[in-house]
Design a protein around this motif. Structure first.
Motif, PDB file in Angstrom:
ATOM      1  N   TYR A   1      -1.448  -8.182  24.060  1.00 25.08           N
ATOM      2  CA  TYR A   1      -0.812  -7.112  23.654  1.00 25.08           C
ATOM      3  C   TYR A   1      -1.585  -5.861  24.146  1.00 25.08           C
ATOM      4  O   TYR A   1      -1.170  -4.825  23.742  1.00 25.08           O
ATOM      5  CB  TYR A   1      -0.921  -7.279  22.076  1.00 25.08           C
TER       6      TYR A   1
ATOM      7  N   GLY B   1     -14.542   0.098  23.474  1.00 20.35           N
ATOM      8  CA  GLY B   1     -14.158   0.320  24.873  1.00 20.35           C
ATOM      9  C   GLY B   1     -12.633  -0.114  25.114  1.00 20.35           C
ATOM     10  O   GLY B   1     -12.150   0.211  24.159  1.00 20.35           O
ATOM     11  N   GLY B   2     -12.129  -0.698  26.203  1.00 16.00           N
ATOM     12  CA  GLY B   2     -12.654  -1.529  27.019  1.00 16.00           C
ATOM     13  C   GLY B   2     -13.741  -2.443  26.207  1.00 16.00           C
ATOM     14  O   GLY B   2     -13.726  -2.582  25.164  1.00 16.00           O
ATOM     15  N   GLU B   3     -14.707  -3.029  26.989  1.00 21.12           N
ATOM     16  CA  GLU B   3     -15.558  -4.019  26.467  1.00 21.12           C
ATOM     17  C   GLU B   3     -16.866  -3.480  26.553  1.00 21.12           C
ATOM     18  O   GLU B   3     -17.170  -3.416  27.820  1.00 21.12           O
ATOM     19  CB  GLU B   3     -15.354  -5.561  27.022  1.00 21.12           C
TER      20      GLU B   3
ATOM     21  N   THR C   1     -17.818  -2.836  18.491  1.00 20.22           N
ATOM     22  CA  THR C   1     -16.537  -3.497  18.504  1.00 20.22           C
ATOM     23  C   THR C   1     -16.631  -4.453  19.747  1.00 20.22           C
ATOM     24  O   THR C   1     -16.909  -3.730  20.882  1.00 20.22           O
ATOM     25  CB  THR C   1     -15.393  -2.954  18.398  1.00 20.22           C
ATOM     26  N   THR C   2     -16.629  -5.631  19.780  1.00 16.01           N
ATOM     27  CA  THR C   2     -16.558  -6.420  21.034  1.00 16.01           C
ATOM     28  C   THR C   2     -15.670  -7.680  21.007  1.00 16.01           C
ATOM     29  O   THR C   2     -15.399  -7.971  20.051  1.00 16.01           O
ATOM     30  CB  THR C   2     -18.300  -6.816  21.132  1.00 16.01           C
TER      31      THR C   2
ATOM     32  N   SER D   1     -13.811  -9.273  17.860  1.00 18.51           N
ATOM     33  CA  SER D   1     -12.296  -9.589  17.916  1.00 18.51           C
ATOM     34  C   SER D   1     -11.942 -11.143  18.280  1.00 18.51           C
ATOM     35  O   SER D   1     -12.282 -11.735  19.380  1.00 18.51           O
ATOM     36  CB  SER D   1     -11.476  -8.889  18.937  1.00 18.51           C
TER      37      SER D   1
ATOM     38  N   VAL E   1      -5.616  -9.517  15.563  1.00 20.67           N
ATOM     39  CA  VAL E   1      -4.504  -8.748  15.629  1.00 20.67           C
ATOM     40  C   VAL E   1      -3.313  -9.647  15.019  1.00 20.67           C
ATOM     41  O   VAL E   1      -3.274 -10.882  15.386  1.00 20.67           O
ATOM     42  CB  VAL E   1      -3.910  -8.161  17.026  1.00 20.67           C
TER      43      VAL E   1
ATOM     44  N   MET F   1      -0.026  -2.585  16.803  1.00 17.98           N
ATOM     45  CA  MET F   1       0.533  -1.355  17.119  1.00 17.98           C
ATOM     46  C   MET F   1       1.209  -1.063  18.481  1.00 17.98           C
ATOM     47  O   MET F   1       0.850  -1.718  19.567  1.00 17.98           O
ATOM     48  CB  MET F   1      -0.758  -0.226  17.209  1.00 17.98           C
TER      49      MET F   1
HETATM   50  N1  SAM Z   1     -13.186  -5.015  23.745  1.00 15.58           N
HETATM   51  C1  SAM Z   1     -13.425  -4.833  22.449  1.00 15.58           C
HETATM   52  C2  SAM Z   1     -12.721  -5.854  21.522  1.00 15.58           C
HETATM   53  O1  SAM Z   1     -12.416  -6.748  22.218  1.00 15.58           O
HETATM   54  O2  SAM Z   1     -13.125  -5.984  20.529  1.00 15.58           O
HETATM   55  C3  SAM Z   1     -13.027  -3.308  21.970  1.00 15.58           C
HETATM   56  C4  SAM Z   1     -11.991  -2.662  22.372  1.00 15.58           C
HETATM   57  S1  SAM Z   1     -10.555  -3.256  21.774  1.00 15.58           S
HETATM   58  C5  SAM Z   1      -9.311  -2.416  22.589  1.00 15.58           C
HETATM   59  C6  SAM Z   1     -10.529  -3.010  20.010  1.00 15.58           C
HETATM   60  C7  SAM Z   1      -9.704  -3.786  19.077  1.00 15.58           C
HETATM   61  O3  SAM Z   1      -8.542  -3.058  19.300  1.00 15.58           O
HETATM   62  C8  SAM Z   1      -9.467  -5.400  19.206  1.00 15.58           C
HETATM   63  O4  SAM Z   1      -9.877  -6.063  17.904  1.00 15.58           O
HETATM   64  C9  SAM Z   1      -8.409  -5.379  19.608  1.00 15.58           C
HETATM   65  O5  SAM Z   1      -7.586  -6.801  19.295  1.00 15.58           O
HETATM   66  C10 SAM Z   1      -7.626  -4.250  18.915  1.00 15.58           C
HETATM   67  N2  SAM Z   1      -6.174  -3.857  19.803  1.00 15.58           N
HETATM   68  C11 SAM Z   1      -5.919  -3.976  21.177  1.00 15.58           C
HETATM   69  N3  SAM Z   1      -4.561  -3.280  21.296  1.00 15.58           N
HETATM   70  C12 SAM Z   1      -3.975  -3.277  19.999  1.00 15.58           C
HETATM   71  C13 SAM Z   1      -2.836  -3.218  19.666  1.00 15.58           C
HETATM   72  N4  SAM Z   1      -1.950  -2.769  20.372  1.00 15.58           N
HETATM   73  N5  SAM Z   1      -2.763  -3.231  18.170  1.00 15.58           N
HETATM   74  C14 SAM Z   1      -3.638  -3.782  17.363  1.00 15.58           C
HETATM   75  N6  SAM Z   1      -4.755  -3.808  17.663  1.00 15.58           N
HETATM   76  C15 SAM Z   1      -5.120  -3.801  19.025  1.00 15.58           C
END
Ligand code: SAM
Length: 330
Positions: free
Chosen positions: A29, A70-72, A98-99, A122, A163, A195
């Motif tokens: 996603y 991030g990113g990560e 957040t990782t 996540s 998610v 989202m």
């Molecule tokens: N890499 C880290 C991680 O995986 O948590 C931090 C960045 S990631 C963008 C942060 C969170 O955003 C994660 O829990 C990810 O699942 C969530 N995420 C990313 N795209 C999303 C979307 N379109 N809708 C809802 N949550 C989303």
């Protein structure tokens, strides 16, 4: 003391600070093809020094919590330097992150020793195969091991985010699996409603599930809603006497989601984003170049806050300038 207050009276003690756009996962996603460098992109993410100046200015604005994202964030080679510096010099009481946890088993001890105040990990599925399919990595077991190590070190604030996705984790059986995970485990497990972003419209149309299904499950199973503190995230939390952990729900499409907004984002390239789905990024970078610019930086952030809109209007498909959450900082 100066504070961050917008024209709707909302206060912003909480910043999500992205330190890199790069992610090593290929979540279906978010970055299904993996992170790709755009032509001409020099990946000029904020340096440790710039981040240090920024966080000092934020502390003068009453910010009491910064979440590194991030990113990560852990792909950055100087990740631990950034974290330790923030803990030591920024004056911000809570630094969390957040990782995706891809090397959590290896770095759990260092995270703890660096003084990290909380971690969001996540994990979209507790099924190893499904996890692999979703992220492109067979890492679930190592992540779970990393969580155990953190718990063994008495690390207190552990949250797991998933998610909510059609056909992946949206049935009562799957909710129960996550429930079993937190029954004797003091972990907050939260669903985030998928989202729509600039890049994922097709995926969103096929896989979005309303958070109502999980809300109904919680109600049916006697989970009780709990109120939250001023620097808390957007999650609605629920407790149950038979469970050590909590369930939570982040429902950005719910009617009053933006009313309690208490956070701003800063991208890895130093843009202030007033809303995840806003149409503008205001660069702070030119004011991060030497220590003497701090007052100017503080004033710019205060001034820009007046432009924050009342709501994101994501329900109308308005995703602003966010192509995916990896680029803005989720
Ligand atoms: N890499 C880290 C991680 O995986 O948590 C931090 C960045 S990631 C963008 C942060 C969170 O955003 C994660 O829990 C990810 O699942 C969530 N995420 C990313 N795209 C999303 C979307 N379109 N809708 C809802 N949550 C989303």
């Amino acid at each position: 003391m100066k504070t961050l207050t917008d024209t709707f009276g909302r206060k912003f003690p909480y910043i999500r600070l992205s330190i890199t756009d790069v992610c090593n996962y290929k979540c279906t996603y978010c970055l299904p093809e993996g992170y790709k460098k755009m032509p001409g992109d020099t990946r000029n993410f904020m340096t440790g020094e710039e981040i240090s100046r920024l966080t000092k200015a934020l502390s003068e604005l009453g910010v009491c919590k910064i979440r590194l994202t991030g990113g990560e964030p852990t792909v950055r080679k100087d990740f631990f330097d950034i974290l330790k510096n923030m803990k030591k010099n920024s004056n911000i009481p809570k630094i969390t992150m957040t990782t995706n946890g891809y090397q959590l088993d290896k770095i759990a001890k260092r995270l703890h020793e660096s003084g990290l105040d909380g971690i969001n990990i996540s994990i979209d599925s507790l099924n190893r195969e499904t996890f692999k399919k979703l992220t492109g990595h067979d890492r679930l077991l190592q992540i779970l091991e990393g969580i155990k190590i953190l718990q063994g070190l008495n690390f207190k604030n552990i949250k797991v985010n998933a998610v909510l996705l059609k056909g992946i984790n949206d049935t009562y059986e799957e909710f129960e699996e996550f429930g079993d995970f937190i029954k004797n485990n003091k972990i907050d497990f939260r669903f985030i409603e998928l989202m729509q972003t600039g890049d994922n419209l097709d995926f969103f149309k096929k896989n979005h599930v309303s958070s109502k299904i999980f809300k109904d499950y919680l109600k049916k199973n006697k989970w009780v809603y709990q109120t939250y503190g001023k620097d808390a995230g957007p999650s609605l939390n629920y407790i149950h006497p038979e469970y050590k952990g909590k369930f939570g729900l982040i429902a950005p499409y719910s009617k009053d989601f933006c009313k309690t907004c208490n956070r701003l984002r800063i991208t890895s390239r130093g843009d202030l984003r007033l809303c995840l789905f806003g149409n503008t990024g205001i660069s702070l970078r030119h004011l991060l170049q030497n220590d003497s610019q701090k007052d100017e930086l503080v004033d710019l952030i205060i001034k820009q806050l007046h432009l924050k809109k009342e709501s994101h209007h994501l329900e109308l498909g308005k995703t602003g300038i966010t192509p995916n959450l990896s680029s803005t900082g989720g």
